[in-house]
Design a protein around this motif. Structure first.
Motif, PDB file in Angstrom:
ATOM      1  N   GLU A 131     -14.119  10.145  -6.091  1.00  0.00           N
ATOM      2  CA  GLU A 131     -14.540   8.831  -5.249  1.00  0.00           C
ATOM      3  C   GLU A 131     -13.272   8.515  -5.121  1.00  0.00           C
ATOM      4  N   LEU A 132     -12.712   8.432  -6.061  1.00  0.00           N
ATOM      5  CA  LEU A 132     -11.898   7.018  -6.537  1.00  0.00           C
ATOM      6  C   LEU A 132     -10.269   7.646  -5.290  1.00  0.00           C
ATOM      7  N   ALA A 133     -10.103   9.179  -5.556  1.00  0.00           N
ATOM      8  CA  ALA A 133      -9.195   9.370  -5.091  1.00  0.00           C
ATOM      9  C   ALA A 133      -9.302   9.445  -3.391  1.00  0.00           C
ATOM     10  N   THR A 134     -10.019   9.675  -3.312  1.00  0.00           N
ATOM     11  CA  THR A 134     -10.875   9.763  -1.648  1.00  0.00           C
ATOM     12  C   THR A 134     -10.569   8.305  -1.070  1.00  0.00           C
ATOM     13  N   GLU A 140      13.712   4.493  -3.457  1.00  0.00           N
ATOM     14  CA  GLU A 140      13.378   4.494  -4.439  1.00  0.00           C
ATOM     15  C   GLU A 140      11.181   5.006  -4.890  1.00  0.00           C
ATOM     16  N   SER A 141      11.091   5.540  -5.602  1.00  0.00           N
ATOM     17  CA  SER A 141       9.828   6.256  -6.161  1.00  0.00           C
ATOM     18  C   SER A 141       8.760   5.447  -6.727  1.00  0.00           C
ATOM     19  N   LEU A 142       7.473   5.349  -6.464  1.00  0.00           N
ATOM     20  CA  LEU A 142       6.789   4.408  -7.592  1.00  0.00           C
ATOM     21  C   LEU A 142       5.475   5.294  -8.121  1.00  0.00           C
ATOM     22  N   LEU A 143       4.995   5.369  -9.395  1.00  0.00           N
ATOM     23  CA  LEU A 143       3.793   6.341  -9.714  1.00  0.00           C
ATOM     24  C   LEU A 143       2.956   5.488 -10.485  1.00  0.00           C
ATOM     25  N   ASP A 144       1.488   5.303  -9.694  1.00  0.00           N
ATOM     26  CA  ASP A 144       0.758   4.777 -10.859  1.00  0.00           C
ATOM     27  C   ASP A 144      -0.322   5.842 -11.593  1.00  0.00           C
ATOM     28  N   VAL A 145      -0.602   5.965 -12.419  1.00  0.00           N
ATOM     29  CA  VAL A 145      -1.116   6.703 -13.161  1.00  0.00           C
ATOM     30  C   VAL A 145      -2.855   6.115 -13.261  1.00  0.00           C
ATOM     31  N   GLY A 146      -3.796   6.540 -13.330  1.00  0.00           N
ATOM     32  CA  GLY A 146      -5.211   6.138 -13.295  1.00  0.00           C
ATOM     33  C   GLY A 146      -5.251   5.696 -11.989  1.00  0.00           C
ATOM     34  N   CYS A 147      -4.955   5.028 -10.477  1.00  0.00           N
ATOM     35  CA  CYS A 147      -4.200   4.368  -9.475  1.00  0.00           C
ATOM     36  C   CYS A 147      -6.114   3.837  -9.049  1.00  0.00           C
ATOM     37  N   GLY A 148      -6.861   4.347  -9.918  1.00  0.00           N
ATOM     38  CA  GLY A 148      -8.333   4.066  -8.822  1.00  0.00           C
ATOM     39  C   GLY A 148      -8.185   4.165  -7.360  1.00  0.00           C
ATOM     40  N   VAL A 149      -8.762   3.173  -6.629  1.00  0.00           N
ATOM     41  CA  VAL A 149      -8.639   3.297  -4.918  1.00  0.00           C
ATOM     42  C   VAL A 149      -7.486   2.899  -4.178  1.00  0.00           C
ATOM     43  N   GLY A 150      -6.576   2.507  -5.555  1.00  0.00           N
ATOM     44  CA  GLY A 150      -4.488   2.474  -5.013  1.00  0.00           C
ATOM     45  C   GLY A 150      -4.176   1.126  -5.225  1.00  0.00           C
TER      46      GLY A 150
END
Length: 269
Positions: free
Chosen positions: A87-90, A54-64
């Motif tokens: 920066e956080l996505a990186t 199954e697939s998971l989606l974190d909206v506004g995930c910060g550093v994950g």
């Protein structure tokens, strides 16, 4: 700690810390100053139940962090994250690589208030991102509305804690829209925003479960987790919730099981 400067979106390595989650199972690099993931991310992940594939989606995930806490328990799932700040996505991509999730996790740098920012992105089944459906959507939105909190010392923290162009109702509407039929939508937020949360989720979801998070027994809840199933018609349930600390300030056994061993909320309530 390895910081890749090639993209120009991260600072000197001394600007970051490496923090451990789930009893040292996860090593998360995040800014030393500004937005820092903590127990809310772990508790949010503990509410997610999923089957293999199954697939998971974190909206506004910060550093994950929340997504990685979920993947640690659900290794056969795939994770997508949306993050506005470069920066956080990186750092989320770096954390995926450093924790062995590079093949399972994908992070999209986009603004949920701007459909055009998703134009080149894809979701499950390689469908256009905004047309794809996710099995489980979860989020830890900014806690404060505009003008209801002081601007932080760093832009990173301000954007993470104070609503910008997308207010909470629109943020949650985006989350519901991304879930497939019978998929779950889960949010952790301040208890005093429960009315705002329910006003949105009740329009698209049923079988809503409200989980109060009490700092100590006998105290009012400061946080709540709300989870619904898109398109379901079952009634709302107010659960027993979770007490986080004993009177002496030490974590309860249930909170420790979640924070140290990756237990689910359902297993300890």
């Amino acid at each position: 700690m390895t910081i890749d400067h090639s993209g120009g979106s991260v600072r000197d390595a001394s600007s970051y810390t490496e923090d451990h989650f789930l009893g040292n199972a996860l090593h998360i690099t995040q800014p030393r100053d500004g937005f820092r993931a903590g127990s809310d991310a772990v508790l949010l992940a503990a509410m997610i139940s999923a089957r293999a594939g199954e697939s998971l989606l974190d909206v506004g995930c910060g550093v994950g962090t929340a997504g990685f806490c979920a993947l640690n328990r659900l290794p056969d799932c795939r994770l997508w994250g949306i993050e506005l700040q470069s920066e956080l996505a990186t750092l989320a991509r770096l954390n995926a690589e450093n924790n062995g999730f590079a093949e399972q996790a994908r992070f999209v740098e986009a603004d949920i208030g701007e459909r055009a920012s998703f134009r080149s992105e894809t979701g499950p089944g390689d469908k256009a991102f905004l047309e794809a459906g996710f099995d489980h959507v979860f989020t830890n939105p900014p806690f404060y509305g505009k003008g209801r909190a002081r601007v932080a010392k760093t832009e990173t923290k301000t954007l993470a804690h104070i609503e910008g162009s997308v207010a909470l109702p629109e943020w949650l509407q985006f989350c519901v829209a991304r879930a497939k039929s019978k998929g779950t939508v889960t949010v952790i937020h301040r208890a005093d925003r429960l009315g705002d949360i329910l006003s949105v989720l009740q329009k698209g979801c049923g079988r809503l479960r409200i989980v109060p998070l009490w700092p100590e027994a006998g105290q009012s809840a400061k946080r709540v987790i709300v989870q619904g199933i898109k398109g379901d018609k079952s009634p709302l349930e107010l659960t027993r919730g979770l007490v986080l600390h004993e009177k002496d300030g030490s974590p309860t056994a249930a909170a420790t099981a979640i924070a140290r061993k990756g237990a689910t909320l359902q297993s300890v309530m």
